[in-house]
Design an enzyme around this catalytic site. Structure first.
Site, mmCIF file in Angstrom:
data_model
loop_
_atom_site.group_PDB
_atom_site.id
_atom_site.type_symbol
_atom_site.label_atom_id
_atom_site.label_comp_id
_atom_site.label_asym_id
_atom_site.label_seq_id
_atom_site.Cartn_x
_atom_site.Cartn_y
_atom_site.Cartn_z
ATOM 1 N N ASP A 1 0.868 -1.180 0.000
ATOM 2 C CA ASP A 1 0.000 0.000 0.000
ATOM 3 C C ASP A 1 0.907 1.233 0.000
ATOM 4 O O ASP A 1 1.450 1.603 -1.036
ATOM 5 C CB ASP A 1 -0.904 -0.121 1.237
ATOM 6 C CG ASP A 1 -1.990 0.921 1.320
ATOM 7 O OD1 ASP A 1 -2.411 1.444 0.280
ATOM 8 O OD2 ASP A 1 -2.440 1.223 2.444
ATOM 9 N N PHE B 1 -10.284 0.232 -0.242
ATOM 10 C CA PHE B 1 -9.999 -0.740 0.813
ATOM 11 C C PHE B 1 -10.591 -2.084 0.416
ATOM 12 O O PHE B 1 -11.752 -2.187 0.049
ATOM 13 C CB PHE B 1 -10.548 -0.280 2.162
ATOM 14 C CG PHE B 1 -9.840 -0.958 3.296
ATOM 15 C CD1 PHE B 1 -8.606 -0.500 3.724
ATOM 16 C CD2 PHE B 1 -10.375 -2.100 3.882
ATOM 17 C CE1 PHE B 1 -7.911 -1.161 4.736
ATOM 18 C CE2 PHE B 1 -9.690 -2.757 4.901
ATOM 19 C CZ PHE B 1 -8.462 -2.288 5.327
HETATM 20 P P1 IMP Z 1 1.784 -0.431 3.792
HETATM 21 O O1 IMP Z 1 2.837 -0.456 4.861
HETATM 22 O O2 IMP Z 1 1.042 0.897 3.780
HETATM 23 O O3 IMP Z 1 2.274 -0.799 2.435
HETATM 24 O O4 IMP Z 1 0.640 -1.383 4.250
HETATM 25 C C1 IMP Z 1 0.713 -2.683 4.187
HETATM 26 C C2 IMP Z 1 -0.245 -3.361 5.143
HETATM 27 O O5 IMP Z 1 -1.484 -2.629 5.374
HETATM 28 C C3 IMP Z 1 -0.656 -4.629 4.474
HETATM 29 O O6 IMP Z 1 0.232 -5.666 4.795
HETATM 30 C C4 IMP Z 1 -2.059 -4.845 5.013
HETATM 31 O O7 IMP Z 1 -1.987 -5.549 6.224
HETATM 32 C C5 IMP Z 1 -2.599 -3.474 5.284
HETATM 33 N N1 IMP Z 1 -3.481 -3.023 4.199
HETATM 34 C C6 IMP Z 1 -3.233 -2.043 3.299
HETATM 35 N N2 IMP Z 1 -4.256 -1.881 2.450
HETATM 36 C C7 IMP Z 1 -5.197 -2.785 2.830
HETATM 37 C C8 IMP Z 1 -6.521 -3.110 2.325
HETATM 38 O O8 IMP Z 1 -7.055 -2.532 1.360
HETATM 39 N N3 IMP Z 1 -7.160 -4.114 2.984
HETATM 40 C C9 IMP Z 1 -6.631 -4.773 4.046
HETATM 41 N N4 IMP Z 1 -5.411 -4.509 4.538
HETATM 42 C C10 IMP Z 1 -4.705 -3.517 3.938
#
Ligand code: IMP
Ligand code: MG
Length: 185
Positions: free
Chosen positions: A106, A155
């Site tokens: 993300d 999401f």
């Molecule tokens: P990042 O550190 O922002 O890249 O986020 C990664 C983590 O956020 C992922 O491993 C997920 O656990 C959670 N995450 C991000 N987007 C979503 C989503 O749309 N649905 C569920 N979990 C998400």
């Protein structure tokens, strides 16, 4: 607990499409890691279903391990930068060809921090395989070597990904209608 049908906006990726793509990724990985010492590292908990299906399509001897990380700060749906290790790997990765298996990239902070931590342990190689890439949301650049699907900035839940820890068991990826979703108490 609410029935997901109530707040499901759209089935973004149906089960069959997920499985077909995962089979292709497994095939690519099998070709790329011949004669290597492939070690899959799954980040708990979202990556569990993906790992389990992916490894069945990897036609090479390989090993697996797990780690869990948590973001500093609160905001459960928003990463804040640095992450810390909540559960560390069981095994040493020195001299192994590590492939990090993630559910979704993300902002990128989780994978960026995990890569940084793993690099200090001197694996022979270190690459990333993510099922989903929410590319529009990227705040820090991360290398993605294997990508299942690029998805829009919405999401999502299902197939390992949770909504307040539930609904990970669903075999498809869906988007949420926030007006209809009621978080558990
Ligand atoms: P990042 O550190 O922002 O890249 O986020 C990664 C983590 O956020 C992922 O491993 C997920 O656990 C959670 N995450 C991000 N987007 C979503 C989503 O749309 N649905 C569920 N979990 C998400
Ligand atoms: Mg996750």
């Amino acid at each position: 607990m609410q029935d997901y049908q109530v707040f499901l906006e759209e089935v973004l990726i149906p089960a069959e499409e997920l499985q077909n793509r995962i089979a292709q990724l497994g095939k690519e990985i099998s070709e790329d890691y011949q004669e290597k010492n492939l070690h899959l590292i799954c980040i708990l908990r979202g990556g569990v279903l993906f790992l389990a299906d992916l490894m069945r399509h990897i036609d090479l001897p390989h090993t697996i391990d797990f780690m869990a990380v948590s973001s500093y700060g609160s905001g459960a749906r928003q990463s804040t930068g640095q992450v810390r290790i909540a559960l560390d790997l069981k095994e040493d990765i020195h001299d192994r060809d590590v492939l990090l298996v993630e559910d979704i990239v993300d902002s990128g902070y989780t994978v960026a921090s995990v890569l940084e931590m793993l690099a200090t342990r001197h694996p022979r190689s270190l690459k990333v395989c993510t099922l989903l890439d929410k590319a529009e949301r990227r705040e820090i650049e991360v290398p993605i070597h294997y990508r299942g699907f690029t998805i829009p900035n919405k999401f999502v839940f299902g197939y390992g990904l949770d909504l307040d820890e539930y609904y990970r068991n669903l075999s498809f990826i869906g988007t949420v209608n926030p007006k209809k979703y009621q978080p558990p108490e």
